[in-house]
Structures are given as C-alpha cells and as structure tokens.
Design an enzyme around this catalytic site. Structure first.
Site, PDB file in Angstrom:
ATOM      1  N   HIS A 126       0.872  -1.178   0.000  1.00  0.00           N
ATOM      2  CA  HIS A 126       0.000   0.000   0.000  1.00  0.00           C
ATOM      3  C   HIS A 126       0.913   1.233   0.000  1.00  0.00           C
ATOM      4  O   HIS A 126       2.012   1.188   0.566  1.00  0.00           O
ATOM      5  CB  HIS A 126      -0.823  -0.062   1.288  1.00  0.00           C
ATOM      6  CG  HIS A 126      -1.929   0.933   1.401  1.00  0.00           C
ATOM      7  ND1 HIS A 126      -1.711   2.246   1.721  1.00  0.00           N
ATOM      8  CD2 HIS A 126      -3.273   0.800   1.259  1.00  0.00           C
ATOM      9  CE1 HIS A 126      -2.875   2.873   1.782  1.00  0.00           C
ATOM     10  NE2 HIS A 126      -3.837   2.025   1.498  1.00  0.00           N
ATOM     11  N   ASP A 203       2.998  -4.235   7.953  1.00  0.00           N
ATOM     12  CA  ASP A 203       1.777  -3.455   7.795  1.00  0.00           C
ATOM     13  C   ASP A 203       0.624  -4.428   8.032  1.00  0.00           C
ATOM     14  O   ASP A 203       0.311  -5.249   7.164  1.00  0.00           O
ATOM     15  CB  ASP A 203       1.743  -2.863   6.378  1.00  0.00           C
ATOM     16  CG  ASP A 203       0.404  -2.216   6.050  1.00  0.00           C
ATOM     17  OD1 ASP A 203      -0.543  -2.340   6.858  1.00  0.00           O
ATOM     18  OD2 ASP A 203       0.304  -1.599   4.973  1.00  0.00           O
ATOM     19  N   GLN A 206      -4.541  -5.118   7.075  1.00  0.00           N
ATOM     20  CA  GLN A 206      -5.512  -6.099   6.570  1.00  0.00           C
ATOM     21  C   GLN A 206      -5.485  -7.418   7.331  1.00  0.00           C
ATOM     22  O   GLN A 206      -6.318  -8.288   7.082  1.00  0.00           O
ATOM     23  CB  GLN A 206      -5.284  -6.364   5.071  1.00  0.00           C
ATOM     24  CG  GLN A 206      -5.547  -5.168   4.195  1.00  0.00           C
ATOM     25  CD  GLN A 206      -6.995  -4.682   4.261  1.00  0.00           C
ATOM     26  OE1 GLN A 206      -7.911  -5.410   4.651  1.00  0.00           O
ATOM     27  NE2 GLN A 206      -7.208  -3.426   3.907  1.00  0.00           N
ATOM     28  N   LYS A 229     -10.568  -0.392  10.636  1.00  0.00           N
ATOM     29  CA  LYS A 229     -10.688  -1.677   9.918  1.00  0.00           C
ATOM     30  C   LYS A 229     -10.889  -2.828  10.906  1.00  0.00           C
ATOM     31  O   LYS A 229     -11.207  -3.942  10.503  1.00  0.00           O
ATOM     32  CB  LYS A 229      -9.430  -1.936   9.090  1.00  0.00           C
ATOM     33  CG  LYS A 229      -9.205  -0.899   7.986  1.00  0.00           C
ATOM     34  CD  LYS A 229      -8.031  -1.283   7.132  1.00  0.00           C
ATOM     35  CE  LYS A 229      -7.434  -0.141   6.382  1.00  0.00           C
ATOM     36  NZ  LYS A 229      -8.155   0.214   5.156  1.00  0.00           N
ATOM     37  N   CYS A 369      -4.660   2.245  -3.629  1.00  0.00           N
ATOM     38  CA  CYS A 369      -3.410   2.795  -3.054  1.00  0.00           C
ATOM     39  C   CYS A 369      -2.240   1.844  -3.279  1.00  0.00           C
ATOM     40  O   CYS A 369      -1.366   1.713  -2.418  1.00  0.00           O
ATOM     41  CB  CYS A 369      -3.565   3.108  -1.571  1.00  0.00           C
ATOM     42  SG  CYS A 369      -4.888   4.255  -1.235  1.00  0.00           S
TER      43      CYS A 369
HETATM   44  N1  PMP Z   1      -2.009  -0.561   4.556  1.00  0.00           N
HETATM   45  C1  PMP Z   1      -2.947  -1.357   4.047  1.00  0.00           C
HETATM   46  C2  PMP Z   1      -2.577  -2.745   3.613  1.00  0.00           C
HETATM   47  C3  PMP Z   1      -4.254  -0.885   3.931  1.00  0.00           C
HETATM   48  O1  PMP Z   1      -5.199  -1.685   3.415  1.00  0.00           O
HETATM   49  C4  PMP Z   1      -4.563   0.427   4.355  1.00  0.00           C
HETATM   50  C5  PMP Z   1      -5.972   0.976   4.245  1.00  0.00           C
HETATM   51  N2  PMP Z   1      -6.461   1.044   2.943  1.00  0.00           N
HETATM   52  C6  PMP Z   1      -3.534   1.211   4.897  1.00  0.00           C
HETATM   53  C7  PMP Z   1      -2.277   0.684   4.978  1.00  0.00           C
HETATM   54  C8  PMP Z   1      -3.776   2.615   5.359  1.00  0.00           C
HETATM   55  O2  PMP Z   1      -4.627   2.625   6.463  1.00  0.00           O
HETATM   56  P1  PMP Z   1      -5.207   4.018   6.998  1.00  0.00           P
HETATM   57  O3  PMP Z   1      -5.847   4.684   5.823  1.00  0.00           O
HETATM   58  O4  PMP Z   1      -6.188   3.604   8.038  1.00  0.00           O
HETATM   59  O5  PMP Z   1      -4.058   4.779   7.543  1.00  0.00           O
END
Ligand code: PMP
Length: 408
Positions: A126, A203, A206, A229, A369
């Site tokens: 991401h 990270d 998920q 999440k 992203c």
């Molecule tokens: N890493 C991953 C794998 C994600 O899925 C996400 C959320 N789309 C993020 C980071 C970023 O999370 P946040 O927008 O809550 O900071």
C-alpha cells in the site's frame, strides 16, 4: 488472549451480524470492510459513553473525571497489548491510523539510517508502506530494494536472498495484501532479517481485523494497524514496537503531553509510549478501539475463519465461472484472506462498481493505493470485494448475480 471460555465465544454469523446496527437498518450488501469495517453496538455505546460520562483530557488532571478518562485510555492500551501478544502495554503507541504509524516509524526509527543503507519493500505494498520509506531514503541517502511478487500475487519470498543484502536495515512488508488478499509467511522474512541485523516492520492493516496475534512469537520488530478496519472508530491506529526498539527511538512529533522536563533551552522526553503521542490523543477513539478489541476477543475465531473461508471460496469459484472476469491474486482459499479483487474485461473498475451499486452492492474500485502493483499488472485498477465476520452467503450470491448481469 480472551479470558472467556470457548463455549461463551460468539460463532454464529447471523448473531454476529445482528450486533451491527448499520447493517441491520439497511439492505445494503456491504462488501468494503477492507476499506472500513462496520462498528458493533458495543463500540458505538463506548463512544457514546465517552461523550456522556468520561470526556476529559488524559494527562495532568487530578480531578475524578480526568482520572477516569485516563484509566479508560490506558485500559484500551492494555486491550490492544493483549490482542497483539505484546510484552507490555508500554509497547503500544496510539496513532491516528496505519498511515500515521508508519510515518512515525520512518521519521523516528528511520532517522538513524546512513547513506548506502537499504530498505526492502515489496511491489504489493500500500502507498502507506511505500511513500514514508521512499521519503526517508531520500532524506538519508538510503536505497530502496523491491521484493517482486509471484504470478499468484504473493510476496516472492524466494527472491529474499537476492533482495536482502548485508546493507539492509529495514524490511517493511504487508502482512496481508489489500489487493490480492495473500497472507505473508513471516518466519522466512524474519530469518532473512536476522541474518543481516535488519528490523522487520509489518503493515497489519488487513491482517489485524482477522483475529488476535502473537507478535512476540512472530519475532518481528514493529506492527501497524488501523482502528476503523478492526471494527473500531476512525482516527485511531496503533504502532506496536518491541520495548528495546522503542526505548532507543527519538520522538517524531514534539509538543505537549510527551515531555519529562522542558527548560528555556532544553527538552527531555517521556518514556515510550508517551514519547510518541505528542498533543492530545484521540481519547474517545482509543477507548472505542478498546471496546472493539474486547468485542473481537469475544468471537470464536476458528468458526469466523471457517465462515470467511467458505464465503471466499464460494466467491472465487463463482468468479472463475464468469467469462469476462479475472481474479487478481490467489484463486484458492489457501494462505489468503477474503479480500478479492477482480477485473471485468472491456469495463473500467469504476464503471463495474457503479453498476454494482445499483444492485445495492458496496465494493471499492481503482488502484487501492497500490499503483506500482497496478502498473506491474498492466491494469488501471480492479473492483474489490472484502469479506468480514458479518458477511452473508446472500451478499456473495447477490454480487455474483449482479456481476453475471453486467458482464453479459
Ligand atoms: N495498509 C494497508 C494494507 C491498507 O489496506 C490500508 C488501508 N487502505 C492502509 C495501509 C492505510 O490505512 P489508513 O488509511 O487507516 O491509515
């Protein structure tokens, strides 16, 4: 782990679903939990309770209300520590989300990198686990090395031996891809990192929504996830770091709440985790996250995982039968979570999701992203359905029916 007996753990998907007021009120097929999960009643009640009985700032107040607010805030930290298998609540830093946790880490732990040091990322990351490290590399004259993926959409761990060199200081990878749903085999990464003395950052955005973890057992150094999440509020997240690592790190943001002593010329900072929580933290959201964690600990994760795997299998099988649909990622339920991305030939992902919206199906579209991944795959984006404990067979069947219509 939860102190509750197994028999008291919640395992029935319909009972779990009924605890989510938003889902109970609508006929929406909510298939976007990987972006933001819904909140159960107990979390909404905790937020309400904070506003009506607890609201006060957390540090520096000796009056009863302030002491109670602080006690609940610290209790939430202990909830997170237990959920992660941390050695102590002091290893849990509250942030605003995964993105802010990873930026904190890159600005704090990362600042000791020297010219020529290397940071290993993967093509599946991401942007939140890419851009903070790239910016750090530019600031420190470090190099980024990128782990490729397998044709199935997993981290290509066989390439670790080529990508991780003696100059590697940080290996920052996804624990579960937000595009392909593939789960990472952490042990192999930790082995490579130890051989060269690099720190491992995962990270967990998920992975954390899929049940308790044992981060000490995993042998990693840092972990990041988001409250919204994991069935909690927005505006709260967590950076977990091994105690010895955190103790050694300078603050990222400076200001109120994080100091020991400030003179007109000097400043000494508090011990972790407060050193990393400058300013008034998201107190109510942290307390809400504590409630979400306790709710998650009340689930029978064996049963929930079976339910999610069954629905993921049902979806993957149905998608395989649709001619114009191509799944991005593993096509079986092995070593993956219920995050299923797909393309429909001849149709952009936005158009696919707009058409699905007309059937009451809520899916995410676009690059998720992860633009470097999309470029590597040669696609503009993908539609993504994600499965949570409250997802039903009907949600999946309606998605398949809707897709069959629009892909005809
Ligand atoms: N890493 C991953 C794998 C994600 O899925 C996400 C959320 N789309 C993020 C980071 C970023 O999370 P946040 O927008 O809550 O900071």
């Amino acid at each position: 782990m939860s102190p509750r007996s197994r028999a008291a753990l919640l395992s029935d998907p319909a009972t779990i679903r009924r605890q989510f007021p938003l889902l109970a009120r609508t006929r929406l097929h909510y298939l976007d939990s990987a972006a933001t999960a819904q909140m159960p009643e107990v979390v909404i009640a905790a937020l309400q309770n904070f506003g009506t009985t607890l609201r006060a700032n957390v540090y520096g107040g000796v009056y009863k209300l302030a002491r109670e607010a602080l006690a609940e805030y610290e209790a939430a930290r202990a909830d997170v520590a237990r959920f992660l298998g941390a050695a102590s609540p002091q290893e849990v830093v509250f942030t605003y989300g995964t993105t802010s946790a990873l930026n904190l880490l890159a600005h704090s732990f990362g600042e000791r990198l020297r010219e020529g040091d290397e940071i290993v990322l993967s093509i599946l990351e991401h942007h939140s686990n890419t851009l903070p490290w790239r910016a750090l590399a530019r600031r420190r004259g470090a190099e980024i090395r990128v782990l490729p993926m397998t044709p199935e959409g997993r981290l290509d761990l066989a390439s670790l031996k080529d990508v991780v060199t003696a100059k590697c200081r940080i290996i920052a990878l996804t624990h579960c891809s937000n595009v392909t749903g593939a789960l990472t085999n952490v042990a192999e990464i930790v082995g490579s990192a130890r051989a060269v003395g690099a720190a491992v950052v995962l990270d967990g955005a998920q992975r954390a929504p899929h049940g308790p973890l044992d981060l000490q057992e995993l042998g990693i150094d840092f972990y990041a996830f988001s409250g919204h999440k994991t069935f909690g509020p927005t505006g709260i997240g967590v950076l977990w770091g091994r105690g010895d690592r955190l103790a050694d790190m300078p603050p990222f943001m400076v200001g109120g709440q994080m100091i020991r002593r400030v003179t007109p010329e000097t400043a000494e900072f508090a011990d972790p985790p407060r050193r990393f929580e400058a300013g008034t933290p998201p107190i109510g959201a942290a307390i809400g996250l504590g409630a979400a964690i306790r709710w998650m600990e009340g689930l029978d994760w064996g049963a929930v995982a079976n339910h999610e795997r069954r629905l993921t299998g049902r979806l993957l099988e149905a998608l395989a039968g649709l001619k114009r649909v191509r799944v991005i990622g593993p096509v079986t339920t092995e070593q993956r979570r219920g995050v299923v991305s797909f393309t429909v030939s001849g149709m952009g992902s936005e158009q696919v999701c707009r058409r699905l919206d007309a059937y009451g199906l809520a899916l995410r579209h676009g690059h998720h992203c992860a633009q470097p991944l999309m470029l590597t795959l040669g696609i503009e984006g993908a539609a993504r359905a994600s499965i949570a404990p409250y997802t039903t067979e009907d949600d999946i069947d309606q998605l398949v029916a809707g897709l069959a219509e629009i892909a005809r």
